[in-house]
Design an enzyme around this catalytic site. Structure first.
Site, PDB file in Angstrom:
ATOM      1  N   GLY A 151      40.287  30.831  19.439  1.00  0.00           N
ATOM      2  CA  GLY A 151      40.287  32.011  20.294  1.00  0.00           C
ATOM      3  C   GLY A 151      40.376  33.282  19.479  1.00  0.00           C
ATOM      4  O   GLY A 151      39.618  33.498  18.531  1.00  0.00           O
ATOM      5  N   GLU A 261      32.873  47.228  16.999  1.00  0.00           N
ATOM      6  CA  GLU A 261      32.535  46.216  18.001  1.00  0.00           C
ATOM      7  C   GLU A 261      33.234  46.510  19.323  1.00  0.00           C
ATOM      8  O   GLU A 261      32.624  46.399  20.395  1.00  0.00           O
ATOM      9  CB  GLU A 261      32.937  44.829  17.497  1.00  0.00           C
ATOM     10  CG  GLU A 261      32.607  43.716  18.481  1.00  0.00           C
ATOM     11  CD  GLU A 261      33.029  42.343  18.013  1.00  0.00           C
ATOM     12  OE1 GLU A 261      32.810  41.368  18.753  1.00  0.00           O
ATOM     13  OE2 GLU A 261      33.592  42.237  16.897  1.00  0.00           O
ATOM     14  N   GLN A 298      32.589  58.673  55.876  1.00  0.00           N
ATOM     15  CA  GLN A 298      33.573  59.202  54.940  1.00  0.00           C
ATOM     16  C   GLN A 298      34.155  58.114  54.044  1.00  0.00           C
ATOM     17  O   GLN A 298      34.349  58.321  52.840  1.00  0.00           O
ATOM     18  CB  GLN A 298      34.702  59.903  55.704  1.00  0.00           C
ATOM     19  CG  GLN A 298      35.704  60.594  54.773  1.00  0.00           C
ATOM     20  CD  GLN A 298      36.858  61.204  55.542  1.00  0.00           C
ATOM     21  OE1 GLN A 298      37.632  60.475  56.152  1.00  0.00           O
ATOM     22  NE2 GLN A 298      36.948  62.526  55.531  1.00  0.00           N
ATOM     23  N   LEU A 356      29.409  47.158  48.519  1.00  0.00           N
ATOM     24  CA  LEU A 356      28.630  48.131  49.280  1.00  0.00           C
ATOM     25  C   LEU A 356      27.200  47.661  49.522  1.00  0.00           C
ATOM     26  O   LEU A 356      26.576  48.034  50.528  1.00  0.00           O
ATOM     27  CB  LEU A 356      28.618  49.480  48.549  1.00  0.00           C
ATOM     28  CG  LEU A 356      29.936  50.257  48.586  1.00  0.00           C
ATOM     29  CD1 LEU A 356      29.905  51.410  47.598  1.00  0.00           C
ATOM     30  CD2 LEU A 356      30.231  50.774  50.001  1.00  0.00           C
ATOM     31  N   THR A 384      40.573  40.087  23.663  1.00  0.00           N
ATOM     32  CA  THR A 384      40.834  40.127  25.099  1.00  0.00           C
ATOM     33  C   THR A 384      41.656  41.348  25.499  1.00  0.00           C
ATOM     34  O   THR A 384      42.274  42.011  24.664  1.00  0.00           O
ATOM     35  CB  THR A 384      41.597  38.868  25.536  1.00  0.00           C
ATOM     36  OG1 THR A 384      42.885  38.872  24.889  1.00  0.00           O
ATOM     37  CG2 THR A 384      40.840  37.600  25.153  1.00  0.00           C
ATOM     38  N   GLU A 386      44.407  41.271  26.902  1.00  0.00           N
ATOM     39  CA  GLU A 386      45.798  40.991  26.529  1.00  0.00           C
ATOM     40  C   GLU A 386      46.055  41.285  25.055  1.00  0.00           C
ATOM     41  O   GLU A 386      47.107  41.839  24.701  1.00  0.00           O
ATOM     42  CB  GLU A 386      46.124  39.522  26.836  1.00  0.00           C
ATOM     43  CG  GLU A 386      46.156  39.187  28.324  1.00  0.00           C
ATOM     44  CD  GLU A 386      44.773  39.064  28.950  1.00  0.00           C
ATOM     45  OE1 GLU A 386      44.677  39.087  30.197  1.00  0.00           O
ATOM     46  OE2 GLU A 386      43.774  38.939  28.194  1.00  0.00           O
TER      47      GLU A 386
END
Length: 398
Positions: A151, A261, A298, A356, A384, A386
């Site tokens: 990871g 990056e 609205q 929408l 990430t 986190e």
């Protein structure tokens, strides 16, 4: 005048917009279904000078800096492209900078100063063998850092490289590698000590090297036009001349290029949000319900106003941080905040834009549907949300 609104950068926007209109929009849906973009697109982008933006002319680039790269990324998405297209076409933006920086170190250039002057005798040849051909659109490169069990833990990389005379013998595996199927070479992070020691080195490994296997094409939620692969290395012999910089300097090199990056991903996020605002406004002006345009209500107008505000605020903050990076300021914390701010804005806006659009927004025929899928990776790639929060917390002294 805004730092990103100069006559030259307005021309760069126009060039990018024309490229997308002519070369991308007629084919993007087909590329999404094929799972990749054609190699010819790289050559076309190179001829226009787009592929080399942000790379010095001395290595075959078009010049410019991080802000110019941001302009191209932003306009590519706002003109109807996608963050998946950015990932597929500009993978060299993460595959090449380490080579360029190391060569700058060898020649005493400013890029080398960022690496503390470390270099390798092979760095100059890497420019000729990989950087120039990639920026001319004749080669494709990828960056391989992430591993199946790793990871975001870069220091925990377990792919090893053992020195054997004039070669390294590489063993291990990588996953989630963008452009891994199409790449002619892979800038690969390897451990030159025991697995997980954090002693990292960057090697350029050629596709087709004995023992180097490109695995299955990974099917993803989004970024469908960007191919993603698993890679494995079984006693792959890599020449020492393919080492980037000095041995055991890979971790520093990787960390020093994370800013660009992460700001690229932040740009993809706010630009996706801006594009979805434009799509939603157009839809709400034309779509009628109960005899009235959606935009006449609205509730809808206020929702669009909030979406626009979040997208524009994220854009402004990312531009400000990018300007400080170009000026050489140490803004690690601010880069992390810029990524999180832009991703949060994008997550909110794409969700509201699809809502929408109603049922049409859920169809593959709707551009907003593609952005909805593509946006989810932006809070994962490049560190990430986190991990960004942990960086921010450290910057606060926590």
């Amino acid at each position: 005048m805004s730092i990103v609104d100069t006559p030259e950068r307005r021309q760069l926007r126009e060039l990018t917009r024309a490229f997308v209109t002519r070369e991308v929009l007629p084919h993007l849906d087909d590329w999404e279904r094929a799972g990749e973009v054609p190699r010819a697109l790289h050559a076309t982008a190179a001829k226009l000078g787009l592929l080399g933006i942000g790379f010095p002319e001395s290595v075959g680039g078009s010049g410019g800096d991080l802000l110019d790269s941001i302009i191209v990324t932003e306009e590519l998405i706002r003109s109807g492209g996608s963050s998946g297209l950015v990932a597929a076409l500009f993978t060299h933006g993460i595959a090449l900078p380490h080579m360029v920086a190391a060569a700058g170190a060898r020649t005493g250039g400013s890029l080398g100063g960022r690496l503390g002057g470390v270099s390798s005798p092979g760095d100059d040849s890497l420019i000729e063998r990989y950087v120039r051909p990639t920026l001319s659109g004749t080669m494709i490169g990828a960056l391989a850092i992430t591993e199946p069990d790793g990871g975001s833990d870069v220091a925990g990389i377990r792919t090893t490289a053992r020195r054997d005379g004039d070669h390294y013998v590489v063993n291990g595996s990588k996953t989630y590698i963008t452009s891994g199927h199409r790449a002619d070479f892979v800038t690969t992070a390897v451990c030159t000590d025991f697995p997980g020691s954090g002693e990292l080195t960057l090697l350029v490994i050629d596709k087709g090297s004995p023992g180097f296997t490109v695995g299955r094409r990974l099917e993803k939620l989004g970024w469908h036009c960007s191919d993603t692969a698993e890679l494995s290395f079984a006693d792959v012999r890599v020449p020492v001349a393919n080492r980037i910089g000095a041995e055991n300097t890979g971790f520093l090199a990787i960390m020093q290029h994370f800013a660009a990056e992460r700001l690229s991903l932040a740009t993809q996020a706010y630009a996706t949000a801006q594009r979805c605002v434009e799509l939603a406004v157009r839809w709400c002006r034309n779509r009628e319900t109960f005899g009235r345009p959606l935009a006449s209500r609205q509730l809808v107008r206020h929702r669009l106003a909030e979406m626009h505000t979040r997208a524009e605020a994220a854009r402004s903050y990312v531009h400000g941080v990018a300007g400080r990076v170009v000026a050489g300021e140490p803004v690690v914390t601010e880069v992390a905040m810029a990524k999180n701010v832009a991703v949060a804005a994008c997550d909110h806006v794409v969700d509201q834009a699809l809502q929408l659009h109603g049922g049409f927004g859920y169809l593959r025929d709707a551009e907003v549907e593609r952005h909805y899928r593509d946006a989810r990776i932006l809070g994962i790639g490049g560190g990430t949300t986190e991990i960004m929060n942990e960086i921010i917390a450290k910057g606060m002294g926590l």
